[in-house]
Design a protein around this motif. Structure first.
Motif, PDB file in Angstrom:
ATOM      1  N   ASP A 394       6.381   4.359 -15.502  1.00  0.00           N
ATOM      2  CA  ASP A 394       6.421   4.627 -13.487  1.00  0.00           C
ATOM      3  C   ASP A 394       5.239   4.567 -13.055  1.00  0.00           C
ATOM      4  OD1 ASP A 394       8.767   3.921 -14.702  1.00  0.00           O
ATOM      5  OD2 ASP A 394       8.846   5.695 -15.282  1.00  0.00           O
ATOM      6  N   PHE A 395       4.246   5.259 -12.540  1.00  0.00           N
ATOM      7  CA  PHE A 395       3.090   5.901 -12.346  1.00  0.00           C
ATOM      8  C   PHE A 395       2.909   4.346 -11.368  1.00  0.00           C
ATOM      9  CE2 PHE A 395      -0.772   7.407 -10.718  1.00  0.00           C
ATOM     10  CZ  PHE A 395      -0.794   7.911  -9.784  1.00  0.00           C
ATOM     11  N   LEU A 396       2.044   3.973 -12.713  1.00  0.00           N
ATOM     12  CA  LEU A 396       0.657   2.647 -12.667  1.00  0.00           C
ATOM     13  C   LEU A 396       2.008   1.147 -12.009  1.00  0.00           C
ATOM     14  CD1 LEU A 396      -0.820   3.022 -15.911  1.00  0.00           C
ATOM     15  CD2 LEU A 396      -1.775   3.292 -13.062  1.00  0.00           C
ATOM     16  N   ALA A 397       3.381   1.634 -12.681  1.00  0.00           N
ATOM     17  CA  ALA A 397       4.390   0.696 -11.407  1.00  0.00           C
ATOM     18  C   ALA A 397       4.463   0.358 -10.194  1.00  0.00           C
ATOM     19  CB  ALA A 397       5.041   0.425 -12.113  1.00  0.00           C
ATOM     20  N   ARG A 398       4.574   2.009  -9.504  1.00  0.00           N
ATOM     21  CA  ARG A 398       4.434   2.234  -8.255  1.00  0.00           C
ATOM     22  C   ARG A 398       2.591   1.612  -7.908  1.00  0.00           C
ATOM     23  NH1 ARG A 398       7.188   6.459 -10.212  1.00  0.00           N
ATOM     24  NH2 ARG A 398       4.955   7.860  -9.274  1.00  0.00           N
ATOM     25  N   GLU A 399       1.748   2.189  -8.641  1.00  0.00           N
ATOM     26  CA  GLU A 399       0.582   1.583  -7.816  1.00  0.00           C
ATOM     27  C   GLU A 399      -0.039   0.512  -7.939  1.00  0.00           C
ATOM     28  OE1 GLU A 399      -2.100   4.072  -6.696  1.00  0.00           O
ATOM     29  OE2 GLU A 399      -0.451   5.352  -6.295  1.00  0.00           O
ATOM     30  N   GLU A 400       0.826  -0.722  -8.889  1.00  0.00           N
ATOM     31  CA  GLU A 400       0.250  -1.717  -9.058  1.00  0.00           C
ATOM     32  C   GLU A 400       1.110  -2.529  -8.004  1.00  0.00           C
ATOM     33  OE1 GLU A 400      -0.870  -5.360 -10.347  1.00  0.00           O
ATOM     34  OE2 GLU A 400      -1.415  -3.952 -10.841  1.00  0.00           O
ATOM     35  N   ASN A 401       2.601  -2.286  -7.597  1.00  0.00           N
ATOM     36  CA  ASN A 401       3.071  -2.944  -6.149  1.00  0.00           C
ATOM     37  C   ASN A 401       3.328  -2.534  -5.188  1.00  0.00           C
ATOM     38  OD1 ASN A 401       4.784  -4.718  -8.037  1.00  0.00           O
ATOM     39  ND2 ASN A 401       5.122  -2.679  -9.322  1.00  0.00           N
ATOM     40  N   SER A 402       2.345  -0.788  -4.624  1.00  0.00           N
ATOM     41  CA  SER A 402       2.129  -1.083  -3.371  1.00  0.00           C
ATOM     42  C   SER A 402       1.623  -2.022  -3.196  1.00  0.00           C
ATOM     43  CB  SER A 402       1.661   0.438  -3.459  1.00  0.00           C
ATOM     44  OG  SER A 402       0.588   0.935  -4.655  1.00  0.00           O
ATOM     45  N   PRO A 403       1.897  -1.538  -1.307  1.00  0.00           N
ATOM     46  CA  PRO A 403       1.113  -2.647  -0.888  1.00  0.00           C
ATOM     47  C   PRO A 403      -0.233  -1.973  -0.510  1.00  0.00           C
ATOM     48  CG  PRO A 403       3.212  -1.885   0.747  1.00  0.00           C
ATOM     49  CD  PRO A 403       2.797  -1.069  -0.334  1.00  0.00           C
ATOM     50  N   GLN A 404      -1.195  -3.206  -0.175  1.00  0.00           N
ATOM     51  CA  GLN A 404      -2.829  -2.885  -0.473  1.00  0.00           C
ATOM     52  C   GLN A 404      -3.734  -4.213  -0.079  1.00  0.00           C
ATOM     53  OE1 GLN A 404      -4.492  -3.006  -4.931  1.00  0.00           O
ATOM     54  NE2 GLN A 404      -2.462  -3.328  -5.397  1.00  0.00           N
ATOM     55  N   GLN A 405      -4.683  -3.842   0.774  1.00  0.00           N
ATOM     56  CA  GLN A 405      -5.579  -4.619   1.289  1.00  0.00           C
ATOM     57  C   GLN A 405      -6.468  -4.899   0.207  1.00  0.00           C
ATOM     58  OE1 GLN A 405      -5.771  -5.632   4.186  1.00  0.00           O
ATOM     59  NE2 GLN A 405      -7.144  -7.357   3.722  1.00  0.00           N
ATOM     60  N   LEU A 406      -6.705  -6.287   0.311  1.00  0.00           N
ATOM     61  CA  LEU A 406      -7.490  -7.057  -1.059  1.00  0.00           C
ATOM     62  C   LEU A 406      -8.823  -7.824  -0.769  1.00  0.00           C
ATOM     63  CD1 LEU A 406      -4.097  -9.630  -2.891  1.00  0.00           C
ATOM     64  CD2 LEU A 406      -5.042  -7.237  -3.727  1.00  0.00           C
ATOM     65  N   SER A 407      -9.094  -7.512  -1.601  1.00  0.00           N
ATOM     66  CA  SER A 407     -10.840  -7.597  -0.966  1.00  0.00           C
ATOM     67  C   SER A 407     -11.441  -8.714  -2.177  1.00  0.00           C
ATOM     68  CB  SER A 407     -11.864  -6.045  -1.303  1.00  0.00           C
ATOM     69  OG  SER A 407     -13.386  -6.700  -1.566  1.00  0.00           O
ATOM     70  N   LEU A 408     -12.559  -9.768  -1.173  1.00  0.00           N
ATOM     71  CA  LEU A 408     -13.272 -10.720  -2.205  1.00  0.00           C
ATOM     72  C   LEU A 408     -14.197 -10.365  -3.349  1.00  0.00           C
ATOM     73  CD1 LEU A 408     -12.768 -13.419   0.837  1.00  0.00           C
ATOM     74  CD2 LEU A 408     -11.405 -13.431  -1.219  1.00  0.00           C
ATOM     75  N   PHE A 409     -14.635  -9.019  -2.848  1.00  0.00           N
ATOM     76  CA  PHE A 409     -15.431  -8.641  -3.356  1.00  0.00           C
ATOM     77  C   PHE A 409     -15.809  -7.703  -4.301  1.00  0.00           C
ATOM     78  CE2 PHE A 409     -16.122  -9.111   1.819  1.00  0.00           C
ATOM     79  CZ  PHE A 409     -17.208 -11.210   1.118  1.00  0.00           C
ATOM     80  N   LYS A 410     -14.722  -7.142  -5.301  1.00  0.00           N
ATOM     81  CA  LYS A 410     -14.280  -6.876  -6.035  1.00  0.00           C
ATOM     82  C   LYS A 410     -13.924  -7.177  -7.235  1.00  0.00           C
ATOM     83  CE  LYS A 410     -13.103  -1.966  -3.410  1.00  0.00           C
ATOM     84  NZ  LYS A 410     -12.523  -0.843  -2.583  1.00  0.00           N
ATOM     85  N   GLU A 411     -14.424  -6.704  -8.273  1.00  0.00           N
ATOM     86  CA  GLU A 411     -13.531  -7.354  -9.832  1.00  0.00           C
ATOM     87  C   GLU A 411     -12.343  -6.952  -9.544  1.00  0.00           C
ATOM     88  OE1 GLU A 411     -17.004  -7.044 -12.866  1.00  0.00           O
ATOM     89  OE2 GLU A 411     -16.784  -5.229 -12.282  1.00  0.00           O
ATOM     90  N   PRO A 412     -11.369  -8.219 -10.024  1.00  0.00           N
ATOM     91  CA  PRO A 412     -10.427  -7.704 -10.369  1.00  0.00           C
ATOM     92  C   PRO A 412      -8.972  -6.853 -11.088  1.00  0.00           C
ATOM     93  CG  PRO A 412     -10.068  -9.588 -11.788  1.00  0.00           C
ATOM     94  CD  PRO A 412     -11.509  -9.797 -10.981  1.00  0.00           C
ATOM     95  N   PHE A 413     -10.339  -6.081 -12.265  1.00  0.00           N
ATOM     96  CA  PHE A 413      -9.399  -5.208 -13.315  1.00  0.00           C
ATOM     97  C   PHE A 413     -11.030  -4.017 -13.052  1.00  0.00           C
ATOM     98  CE2 PHE A 413      -8.634  -9.197 -15.079  1.00  0.00           C
ATOM     99  CZ  PHE A 413      -7.269  -9.096 -15.172  1.00  0.00           C
TER     100      PHE A 413
END
Length: 413
Positions: A394-413
């Motif tokens: 539940d905690f990780l699902a909330r983190e995954e779906n919370s609004p966040q600023q995406l970056s072009l310069f970070k790896e996706p995982f």
């Protein structure tokens, strides 16, 4: 139509083709306009090697085929236009000189026949290279059914050739695009790969073989127009990477543009979340040494939309965690959510010279919001939740779906 009206129509018609990234090519010239480098195109590129801007346009939206999912299909009553060769050359050069673009992505409906269409597209890129001295990035569509000698000629002038599979199974193609032949697409891909490898081998021997599709091939698959599962789609992608050597498979969420009983009706938005998960899983196949079957359980052939595929895998294999970052090998580190390819290499390198800490892991690019649950450092855990706690999902699902600023310069995982 004026050339401006054609541009408005045919640039808009090209927006459904997603497979137009431009990096990985290398074409040096002493004289001429533009160039390409491995990191991107021309003289401007982002840090992760993605292109900045391309003129993305169709030669024509006139098409002899009547594919159910395509806005340019023969039976649609829409405005039609076709560029002349000189018009497209003029547009490309003028846009480049004004610094609007750094390269060209050229696709097309099939006008009269595959050979006629392919020849017109070749005439455009040939004129750009030979007469205008343009050596910027060019990505062109290979038309299924075109003669092999046209593929030979096209490959010597463009940086990337791509033939779109469009639908992930032969059955889907027969239902929604019965006039097309899926075997022709695979045949084209195989031929381009063979030619490319042959000429690369000749260049290594010191022969003056011409460059042939130096940036490789890509393709596009429509997601959600057919009942094909995520597992089927990813198995197809894995085959294309391993057996045909494609550089990239692009996934395009199905968008209804035609009323057709053969197509699903979408009550909400196109399946963009599914498209996103497929891209993440594709990344795991290409760079993290995952197999397709590892990303699914026995009961489901679809990716879990709550979590990115790597986090889902970790949650279903909790017995393999926590991982001690001070001793784990590279392959094991790649399995940890929040640790990417670059950060795993940095960890391996850094621990040769001293002890690691959670602070140093952050500086190496580890995403501690995810990784903290699955690692220990010097035998110490900083996880606020027990790894086997029922509330972790539940905690990780909330983190995954919370609004966040995406970056072009970070790896996706």
């Amino acid at each position: 139509m004026t050339i401006q009206e054609k541009l408005s129509l045919l640039a808009g018609a090209a927006r459904y083709d997603a497979s137009c990234a431009s990096s990985g090519s290398e074409r040096y010239v002493e004289k001429g306009i533009g160039s390409t480098l491995k990191a991107g195109i021309c003289h401007s590129w982002s840090d992760d090697g993605r292109c900045i801007s391309l003129l993305k346009v169709l030669l024509t939206n006139i098409c002899i085929y009547d594919c159910a999912y395509c806005v340019n299909r023969r039976s649609n009553t829409i405005p039609r236009a076709i560029f002349t060769v000189d018009e497209l050359v003029f547009l490309t050069m003028e846009f480049y000189r004004r610094n609007y673009i750094e390269g060209l992505f050229l696709s097309s409906g099939v006008f009269q026949s595959p050979d006629v269409t392919m020849q017109m597209m070749i005439d455009v890129v040939k004129k750009l290279r030979k007469e205008q001295g343009f050596y910027g990035y060019i990505h062109m569509k290979a038309i299924p059914g075109a003669s092999l000698h046209l593929l030979d000629e096209a490959g010597k002038y463009v940086d990337r050739l791509s033939a779109n599979i469009e639908l992930p199974s032969e059955g889907a193609l027969k239902k929604l695009a019965p006039e097309k032949n899926g075997k022709q697409v695979f045949s084209i891909m195989g031929y381009i790969t063979d030619q490319r490898e042959t000429l690369l081998a000749e260049r290594k021997k010191g022969k003056k073989a011409p460059l042939y599709v130096p940036a490789g091939q890509s393709t596009q698959v429509i997601v959600g127009a057919t009942p094909d599962t995520d597992k089927q789609i990813l198995r197809l992608s894995h085959y294309l990477y391993q057996k045909i050597g494609l550089k990239r498979v692009y996934y395009s969420a199905y968008t209804p543009v035609n009323p057709d009983p053969r197509l699903p009706s979408l009550s909400t938005m196109p399946p963009l979340k599914r498209e996103h998960r497929l891209y993440q899983a594709d990344w795991l196949l290409r760079f993290y040494h995952f197999d397709v079957d590892e990303l699914f359980d026995r009961k489901h052939d679809s990716l879990d939309e709550r979590f990115d595929p790597k986090t889902w895998w970790a949650l279903t294999h909790r017995d393999m965690f926590p991982v001690e970052v001070s001793t784990a090998d590279y392959e094991t580190l790649l399995r940890v959510p929040g640790i990417g390819v670059k950060s795993a290499k940095r960890i391996i390198s850094a621990r040769r010279y001293g002890a690691l800490s959670f602070e140093s892991l952050k500086k190496m690019g580890v995403v501690m919001k995810r990784a903290q649950f699955f690692i220990t450092c010097q035998g110490i855990s900083c996880s606020p939740l027990d790894l086997h706690s029922a509330s972790l999902e539940d905690f990780l699902a909330r983190e995954e779906n919370s609004p966040q600023q995406l970056s072009l310069f970070k790896e996706p995982f």
